[in-house]
Every structure is written in structure tokens, then in C-alpha cells.
Design a protein around this motif. Sequence first.
Motif, mmCIF file in Angstrom:
data_model
loop_
_atom_site.group_PDB
_atom_site.id
_atom_site.type_symbol
_atom_site.label_atom_id
_atom_site.label_comp_id
_atom_site.label_asym_id
_atom_site.label_seq_id
_atom_site.Cartn_x
_atom_site.Cartn_y
_atom_site.Cartn_z
ATOM 1 N N VAL A 11 0.853 -1.187 0.000
ATOM 2 C CA VAL A 11 0.000 0.000 0.000
ATOM 3 C C VAL A 11 0.892 1.241 0.000
ATOM 4 C CG1 VAL A 11 -1.761 1.309 1.249
ATOM 5 C CG2 VAL A 11 -1.816 -1.199 1.264
ATOM 6 N N VAL A 12 0.620 2.150 -0.931
ATOM 7 C CA VAL A 12 1.382 3.393 -1.042
ATOM 8 C C VAL A 12 0.455 4.567 -0.733
ATOM 9 C CG1 VAL A 12 2.712 4.890 -2.576
ATOM 10 C CG2 VAL A 12 2.951 2.398 -2.739
ATOM 11 N N GLY A 13 0.867 5.405 0.190
ATOM 12 C CA GLY A 13 0.103 6.601 0.519
ATOM 13 C C GLY A 13 0.510 7.759 -0.375
ATOM 14 N N LEU A 14 -0.443 8.328 -1.094
ATOM 15 C CA LEU A 14 -0.192 9.490 -1.951
ATOM 16 C C LEU A 14 -0.649 10.730 -1.195
ATOM 17 C CD1 LEU A 14 -1.460 8.073 -5.383
ATOM 18 C CD2 LEU A 14 0.827 7.896 -4.361
ATOM 19 N N CYS A 15 0.299 11.450 -0.630
ATOM 20 C CA CYS A 15 -0.008 12.611 0.216
ATOM 21 C C CYS A 15 0.373 13.876 -0.551
ATOM 22 C CB CYS A 15 0.769 12.528 1.525
ATOM 23 S SG CYS A 15 0.341 11.084 2.523
ATOM 24 N N PHE A 16 -0.641 14.483 -1.148
ATOM 25 C CA PHE A 16 -0.403 15.645 -1.996
ATOM 26 C C PHE A 16 -1.029 16.876 -1.343
ATOM 27 C CE2 PHE A 16 1.082 12.506 -4.729
ATOM 28 C CZ PHE A 16 1.727 13.090 -5.809
ATOM 29 N N GLY A 37 0.115 -3.008 -6.723
ATOM 30 C CA GLY A 37 -0.140 -2.463 -5.400
ATOM 31 C C GLY A 37 -1.431 -1.673 -5.347
ATOM 32 N N SER A 38 -1.691 -1.062 -4.197
ATOM 33 C CA SER A 38 -2.879 -0.233 -4.024
ATOM 34 C C SER A 38 -2.468 1.084 -3.367
ATOM 35 C CB SER A 38 -3.936 -0.947 -3.173
ATOM 36 O OG SER A 38 -3.401 -1.295 -1.911
ATOM 37 N N THR A 39 -3.352 2.067 -3.420
ATOM 38 C CA THR A 39 -3.030 3.390 -2.901
ATOM 39 C C THR A 39 -4.105 3.892 -1.947
ATOM 40 O OG1 THR A 39 -4.131 4.487 -4.772
ATOM 41 C CG2 THR A 39 -1.773 4.039 -4.996
ATOM 42 N N VAL A 40 -3.673 4.744 -1.027
ATOM 43 C CA VAL A 40 -4.586 5.590 -0.258
ATOM 44 C C VAL A 40 -4.165 7.023 -0.541
ATOM 45 C CG1 VAL A 40 -5.069 3.909 1.540
ATOM 46 C CG2 VAL A 40 -3.123 5.431 1.801
ATOM 47 N N ILE A 41 -5.135 7.923 -0.648
ATOM 48 C CA ILE A 41 -4.846 9.269 -1.133
ATOM 49 C C ILE A 41 -5.267 10.310 -0.103
ATOM 50 C CG2 ILE A 41 -5.320 10.951 -2.964
ATOM 51 C CD1 ILE A 41 -5.814 8.610 -4.858
ATOM 52 N N VAL A 42 -4.352 11.222 0.186
ATOM 53 C CA VAL A 42 -4.640 12.403 1.001
ATOM 54 C C VAL A 42 -4.306 13.606 0.137
ATOM 55 C CG1 VAL A 42 -4.089 13.701 3.087
ATOM 56 C CG2 VAL A 42 -4.035 11.199 3.130
#
Length: 306
Positions: A45-50, A70-75
Motif C-alpha cells: 500500500v502506497v500513501g499518496l499525500c499531496f 499495489g494499491s493506494t490511499v490518497i490524502v
Amino acid sequence: MSASSMLRHFFSIADLRKEEIEDMLDRAARLCSVGPMGTEMAGKVVGLCFFQESTRTRVGFDAAVKRLGGSTVIVTEAREVQRAPSPESLEDTIRAVSGYCDMIVMRHAETPALHAAMRASVAPVINAGCGCEHHPTQALLDLFHIKNRFGRLEGLRIGLVGDLCTSRAARSLLQTMRHWPPAELRLMAPPGREATGEALLHVAKSSVSVYPELIAADLDVLYVAGMPNPESEPCFSLELRKRFTVYRETLEALPSHGIIMCPLPRIDEIAVDVDQSRHATYFEQSDNALWARMAALLFQYGRCKQ
């Protein structure tokens, strides 16, 4: 997870050895040749914190992670971390999100904020752009595109045009030129918005020429960095902007093999009718970014397992 002090973050292209960059470029080429689907990051899981507005970089990394299984969580945006009566600190946000993730990809308008986030994170962080100084994955995809087009990186005639003082894309690309010296480096910027001495620290002064207007003659690569109106400064006048805009007639000065690159977004720095020219490669450059971002993810994932 490992303590933050033990993590290897990907902060600047200047932090990498030439061999490490070449390995990523070779991996991007292999990924391009076999196709975009893989399982190397299955279950990760990769967190995309933009915390700064983005479209291409955020969507590009989202696609790259998913293409690798993989999968992502986005902020996105600061509003997502607001709590009454005051905002949650950036460090607390990153510490919490990184606890759920195997890796963080982060963008922020301020470089010190990215440093703070890296100290707080318990997962390795990839810098997806910070301040006006660093955009290492943009430099990687720029190099990948240039190598695809010319088969080499060294000995080219490269021109950078726009507000080179605040373009993190241009500054990051300049940092790579110590490894692959250009035959000519032509810097074209409005007065007072030239590339800083620090950005040119490792470039041979004999190869550098500076102009207060766009001169495209004989360039292999014309890199259009753009001219967003600088904060706390007067806006660029329309007349000044025109001096640094790529028009159809600009292309007459380029050699037949010359290419136009741009990190995008394109505002008014490249006329729309240029898109149909054989010289216009900025959308191809954007498409090729997928492979470079996949390679960056695998590089970071691999070295953090060492």
C-alpha cells in the motif's frame, strides 16, 4: 516498522549516484518493453499525500502503483487534515498515514515541510515535488524521455526557457548534468529570474550561455519550464511572456531532430498549434512518465528492503 532515522528516503536527484539513476532508466526501459502490468508490489500500500495541487504527478503515481499490483490511499489538500479548533500538524498526519502504508509519495509547496514529514514518517518517502528546489522524479522521467529520443544523455545541446529561478523541474534536471555534461546549456529567462549559481554548481561554465529571450536555433532539446506568475512579485507582462513563448514560427530555428519538452501543465508558454509539429514531444514525455515512476517505486522499495 523501522525507525524514521533508519529509513532511506528519496528526496533529491542530487542524492543519487550516476549508477543508481542509470539503473532506474534501464528498469524503466525494460518495463516499457514488456508492458505495464506487474506484481512486484502486490499486497503493498502506497500513501499518496499531496498537500499541493497536482494532476499528472498524483494520477501518474496512482497508476504506476496499480500497474505494479499495489494499491493506494490518497490524502489531498490541507482541508483533509483539518480538525476543530485548529489544524492537525503535518507531522502527526504523516506519522499516522505512514503507519498504514509501505511507502509514502508526497508533494508539498514548502521544502522544510517535506523534511519534517520525512522525519515523522515510519515508511520510506518519495519526494513528488517540494518548494521551488526539488522534483527528482520529474528529472528521472525527463532523462528517460531524452534517452529514448537520442539514445544518449551526454553531449547534447539543451536549452531551458522560462522562470528558471523557481522551476523545480528545471533545477532538478540541471542537477543531473554533472553526470551527463551537455555540449551546450542555453539558459533563457526573464531578467532576475535566471537559474541560481547553486543550480549550476556542477555544470561546466564553458558550456553555459544566458539569454533574456527565447533563442531556439540548433538546439537538440528545448525544455519549456513555464512562467507561472511569481508570488510576492509583479506579474509577468504579456509582452514579456511573448518573448519566452514557443510559437509555430519558433520551430523554424530547430534542427529536424530537435524536440520540445515541457513538464506540464501547459498554460500559454507553448502555442496550441505547435502540438501538431514533429518537434512537440511533451505529451509523449508525459506518457513515458509511467515507466519512470514505476522504476522509481521499485528502486525505493528495493533499497528499503536492504
